[in-house]
Scaffold this motif. Structure first.
Motif, PDB file in Angstrom:
ATOM      1  N   UNK A 321      -4.822   4.262  -2.364  1.00  0.00           N
ATOM      2  CA  UNK A 321      -4.455   6.261  -2.531  1.00  0.00           C
ATOM      3  C   UNK A 321      -2.689   5.604  -2.927  1.00  0.00           C
ATOM      4  N   UNK A 322      -1.537   4.143  -1.644  1.00  0.00           N
ATOM      5  CA  UNK A 322      -0.941   4.297  -1.567  1.00  0.00           C
ATOM      6  C   UNK A 322      -0.107   3.566  -3.335  1.00  0.00           C
ATOM      7  N   UNK A 323      -0.832   2.788  -3.133  1.00  0.00           N
ATOM      8  CA  UNK A 323      -0.936   1.593  -4.757  1.00  0.00           C
ATOM      9  C   UNK A 323      -0.772   2.995  -6.132  1.00  0.00           C
ATOM     10  N   UNK A 324      -1.490   3.697  -5.601  1.00  0.00           N
ATOM     11  CA  UNK A 324      -2.151   4.685  -7.015  1.00  0.00           C
ATOM     12  C   UNK A 324      -0.562   5.903  -6.789  1.00  0.00           C
ATOM     13  N   UNK A 325      -0.216   5.791  -6.220  1.00  0.00           N
ATOM     14  CA  UNK A 325       1.126   6.793  -5.968  1.00  0.00           C
ATOM     15  C   UNK A 325       0.505   8.209  -5.404  1.00  0.00           C
ATOM     16  N   UNK A 326      -0.627   8.550  -4.783  1.00  0.00           N
ATOM     17  CA  UNK A 326      -0.846   9.505  -4.729  1.00  0.00           C
ATOM     18  C   UNK A 326      -1.353  10.041  -3.284  1.00  0.00           C
ATOM     19  N   UNK A 327       0.408  10.535  -2.697  1.00  0.00           N
ATOM     20  CA  UNK A 327       0.545  10.460  -1.466  1.00  0.00           C
ATOM     21  C   UNK A 327       0.254  11.893  -0.844  1.00  0.00           C
ATOM     22  N   UNK A 328      -0.564  12.995  -1.666  1.00  0.00           N
ATOM     23  CA  UNK A 328      -0.620  14.323  -0.911  1.00  0.00           C
ATOM     24  C   UNK A 328      -2.578  13.698  -0.246  1.00  0.00           C
ATOM     25  N   UNK A 329      -3.514  12.832  -1.099  1.00  0.00           N
ATOM     26  CA  UNK A 329      -4.166  12.397  -0.606  1.00  0.00           C
ATOM     27  C   UNK A 329      -4.497  11.096   0.327  1.00  0.00           C
ATOM     28  N   UNK A 330      -3.014  10.455   0.686  1.00  0.00           N
ATOM     29  CA  UNK A 330      -3.132   9.587   1.510  1.00  0.00           C
ATOM     30  C   UNK A 330      -2.654   9.937   2.774  1.00  0.00           C
ATOM     31  N   UNK A 331      -1.826  11.734   2.896  1.00  0.00           N
ATOM     32  CA  UNK A 331      -1.845  12.186   4.231  1.00  0.00           C
ATOM     33  C   UNK A 331      -2.962  13.146   4.335  1.00  0.00           C
ATOM     34  N   UNK A 332      -3.623  13.768   3.697  1.00  0.00           N
ATOM     35  CA  UNK A 332      -4.986  14.579   4.056  1.00  0.00           C
ATOM     36  C   UNK A 332      -5.722  12.777   4.679  1.00  0.00           C
ATOM     37  N   UNK A 333      -6.061  11.640   4.654  1.00  0.00           N
ATOM     38  CA  UNK A 333      -6.623  10.720   5.290  1.00  0.00           C
ATOM     39  C   UNK A 333      -5.804  10.757   6.823  1.00  0.00           C
ATOM     40  N   UNK A 334      -4.975  10.489   6.828  1.00  0.00           N
ATOM     41  CA  UNK A 334      -4.524  10.132   7.798  1.00  0.00           C
ATOM     42  C   UNK A 334      -4.345  11.530   8.670  1.00  0.00           C
ATOM     43  N   UNK A 335      -3.775  12.746   8.223  1.00  0.00           N
ATOM     44  CA  UNK A 335      -4.423  13.033   9.691  1.00  0.00           C
ATOM     45  C   UNK A 335      -5.778  13.701   9.246  1.00  0.00           C
ATOM     46  N   UNK A 336      -6.800  13.696   8.940  1.00  0.00           N
ATOM     47  CA  UNK A 336      -8.026  13.149   9.420  1.00  0.00           C
ATOM     48  C   UNK A 336      -8.524  11.921  10.683  1.00  0.00           C
ATOM     49  N   UNK A 337      -7.847  10.714  10.310  1.00  0.00           N
ATOM     50  CA  UNK A 337      -7.816   9.797  11.009  1.00  0.00           C
ATOM     51  C   UNK A 337      -7.099   9.653  12.534  1.00  0.00           C
ATOM     52  N   UNK A 338      -6.035  10.831  12.315  1.00  0.00           N
ATOM     53  CA  UNK A 338      -4.914  10.992  13.707  1.00  0.00           C
ATOM     54  C   UNK A 338      -6.090  12.257  14.431  1.00  0.00           C
TER      55      UNK A 338
END
Length: 351
Positions: A321-338
């Motif tokens: 998702x970082x590669x495709x620039x979908x940073x909102x999805x990145x933040x969601x997954x990072x929040x779930x991981x945290x």
């Protein structure tokens, strides 16, 4: 009452009083807070399902001193999805556990938590463990480590492999034993012996797919590429609905730079076993290599929808998702991981 008797009674009373005060004022080690009986099952389910707080409750269970060995060992199946300094510390401590089943479980967990060179330093001493099953578990965990990374334990590894080979050679009718023996011979580049072990396994069970896969690997190592593919083709003709063989064919095609054709085999493997995360990961990586990023992301999302605890799929999806620039999805997954594991080392990386 005679004076001497009164003195004896007074002295006895004084001694009893001193003992009572000593008991009341003694230093007592505080007891560990008792956990409710259901906490183990609840924590194991929480970790398996990737729920918020999973790492915390998993670590808490591993800190308990009252768990039966079999229950303690079961926790280590979940630990690799929750890496941290504390997770490693807990697993390393249990390499010295009194029960062999716990030591074996800790070995398996550490083999997934650490890369090869670091793994050899930690697991090397287990190659000389007092229990044979633990020594063999250490061998299995270190088979993929390059000899140059074994350092001081290269001799212990060689000795442990030889000892295991002797045990397995004494079981020529045991198909699983011969499959494992073939793996050891392949590691040692003893191709003739590996081939003999594979043939013994197939003689005992000609449908043993692990033996078929090892035969393919052996032929490839010997440069017989056409023969190796023919072995796969024959096996697939006999087992057309085998997801395992479809996945093996996909891997073979990737090794021979035929990614486009590999997609067909890997997709078929996923179709046959949709819940197999390993097969979906292989498909996702191949799609990514062929620049089919959206399709790769969908495969990883499918894994997480089935197994939210799968850290490998989660981290890979974040990267895609970082590669495709979908940073909102990145933040969601990072929040779930945290929420799952606030001490995960991936969270320390800069976005």
């Amino acid at each position: 009452m005679p004076r001497r008797t009164r003195y004896l009674i007074a002295l006895l009373a004084l001694m009893m009083l001193s003992a009572l005060f000593g008991y009341l004022w003694r230093d007592v080690e505080p007891e560990q807070p008792a956990l409710p009986p259901h906490s183990y099952v609840k924590a194991l389910r929480q970790a398996h399902d990737g729920q918020p707080g999973a790492a915390r409750v998993l670590y808490q269970q591993l800190q308990r001193r009252d768990l039966p060995a079999i229950r303690r060992a079961a926790l280590y199946a979940e630990l690799p999805n929750y890496p941290s300094a504390q997770a490693f510390k807990l697993a390393q401590a249990d390499l010295n556990h009194a029960d062999a089943i716990v030591r074996r479980a800790a070995v398996a967990a550490i083999s997934r938590l650490l890369p090869g060179p670091q793994r050899s330093v930690i697991l090397g001493p287990l190659l000389e463990d007092s229990d044979q099953s633990v020594r063999f578990a250490a061998v299995t965990a270190l088979l993929g480590v390059a000899p140059d990374s074994m350092g001081l334990y290269i001799r212990a590894m060689h000795n442990a492999i030889q000892a295991q080979e002797e045990v397995l050679l004494a079981q020529p009718q045991d198909v699983d034993a011969q499959v494992q023996l073939a793996r050891l011979y392949l590691h040692e580049d003893e191709y003739a012996k590996a081939g003999a072990a594979i043939e013994r396994a197939l003689a005992g069970d000609d449908s043993n797919l692990d033996a078929v896969a090892l035969k393919v690997t052996l032929l490839e190592r010997q440069g017989a590429q056409d023969a190796s593919r023919q072995v796969l083709a024959d096996a697939l003709a006999a087992n057309p609905d085998s997801a395992f063989l479809q996945h093996e064919l996909g891997r073979w095609l990737i090794r021979h730079d035929q990614q486009e054709y590999a997609l067909l085999a890997l997709s078929r493997a996923v179709e046959l076993e949709p819940d197999n995360a390993e097969y979906r990961l292989s498909l996702a990586k191949t799609l990514h290599d062929l620049e089919q990023l959206d399709a790769a992301q969908r495969q990883l999302e499918a894994i997480l929808s089935r197994t939210p605890a799968n850290r490998q799929a989660r981290v890979l999806l974040i990267e895609y998702w970082k590669e495709s620039g979908q940073l909102q999805n990145v933040q969601v997954l990072l929040a779930e991981l945290e929420r799952q594991n606030p001490d995960d080392p991936y969270l320390q990386k800069d976005l």
